[in-house]
Scaffold this motif. Structure first.
Motif, PDB file in Angstrom:
ATOM      1  N   PHE A 106       8.745   1.476  -0.353  1.00 58.94           N
ATOM      2  CA  PHE A 106       7.797   1.645  -1.457  1.00 58.94           C
ATOM      3  C   PHE A 106       6.600   0.725  -1.262  1.00 58.94           C
ATOM      4  CE2 PHE A 106      11.982   2.555  -3.268  1.00 58.94           C
ATOM      5  CZ  PHE A 106      11.757   3.776  -3.886  1.00 58.94           C
ATOM      6  N   ASP A 108       3.641  -0.914  -3.896  1.00 60.54           N
ATOM      7  CA  ASP A 108       3.174  -0.953  -5.282  1.00 60.54           C
ATOM      8  C   ASP A 108       1.648  -0.861  -5.336  1.00 60.54           C
ATOM      9  OD1 ASP A 108       2.117  -3.522  -4.814  1.00 60.54           O
ATOM     10  OD2 ASP A 108       3.703  -4.547  -5.927  1.00 60.54           O
ATOM     11  N   SER A 109       1.085  -0.852  -6.534  1.00 62.80           N
ATOM     12  CA  SER A 109      -0.357  -0.674  -6.701  1.00 62.80           C
ATOM     13  C   SER A 109      -1.152  -1.822  -6.099  1.00 62.80           C
ATOM     14  CB  SER A 109      -0.704  -0.503  -8.181  1.00 62.80           C
ATOM     15  OG  SER A 109      -0.298  -1.654  -8.902  1.00 62.80           O
ATOM     16  N   THR A 114       7.902  -2.856  -0.006  1.00 69.18           N
ATOM     17  CA  THR A 114       9.285  -3.238  -0.294  1.00 69.18           C
ATOM     18  C   THR A 114      10.226  -2.187   0.275  1.00 69.18           C
ATOM     19  OG1 THR A 114       8.575  -4.277  -2.368  1.00 69.18           O
ATOM     20  CG2 THR A 114      10.907  -3.769  -2.155  1.00 69.18           C
TER      21      THR A 114
END
Length: 168
Positions: A106, A108-109, A114
């Motif tokens: 993933f 994130d913004s 991760t």
């Protein structure tokens, strides 16, 4: 003040509309989990196969851990998805166990990459009667460790060489 506020709102709006496909998660590189174990993925082929090395900070024997080879495969994500992957680690020279990991990558913004994983560790046992205690299950979360280019895991590995005591 109004111009600064406008630019901030514009920046946030643009960042919120970046699709996951535009924030790609690449497995190649160095990763650290919550136990301080390190994983370096050094080769990712077009078909999704990858390989690398793993240096655990957790051992069944309590002894010195050696860098161990890992091999895996990444499933290419569908439109707007994050890649899933699986890999195995053959604990080299210090354990009679093998671990299989499965996870997903993933971003994130803020751009933080991760890897979330579940693992099964299989330790060799002496008999079928002991089979009940041979498999352990767990979870690890890996965060990308920013480093200079190159294969650096060997430089971070502690020496496992037997240090002989000086002769009198």
């Amino acid at each position: 003040m109004e111009r600064g506020t406008f630019l901030l709102v514009l920046t946030l709006a643009v960042a919120a509309h970046i699709a996951p496909a535009e924030r790609k998660c690449r497995l190649i590189g160095l990763w650290r989990n919550e136990q301080d174990s390190l994983m370096e993925i050094s080769a990712l082929r077009d078909n999704g196969d990858f390989q690398g090395k793993y240096l655990t900070q957790v051992t069944l024997s309590g002894g010195c851990a050696h860098i161990s080879p890992l091999k895996g495969i990444q499933q290419q994500p569908g439109e707007g998805g994050w890649p899933t992957f699986a890999f195995t680690v053959r604990w080299d020279k210090f354990s009679n166990a093998t671990t299989a990991f499965a996870g997903q990558c993933f971003v994130d913004s803020g751009g933080k990459e991760t890897l979330t994983t579940m693992w099964l560790l299989r330790e060799a046992v002496g008999s079928l009667k002991e089979d009940w205690k041979a498999t352990r299950v767990g979870r690890n979360v890996f965060i990308r460790k920013r480093t200079t280019k190159g294969k650096i895991l060997p430089s971070l590995s502690p020496s496992c060489e037997d240090v002989s005591s000086p002769t009198p």
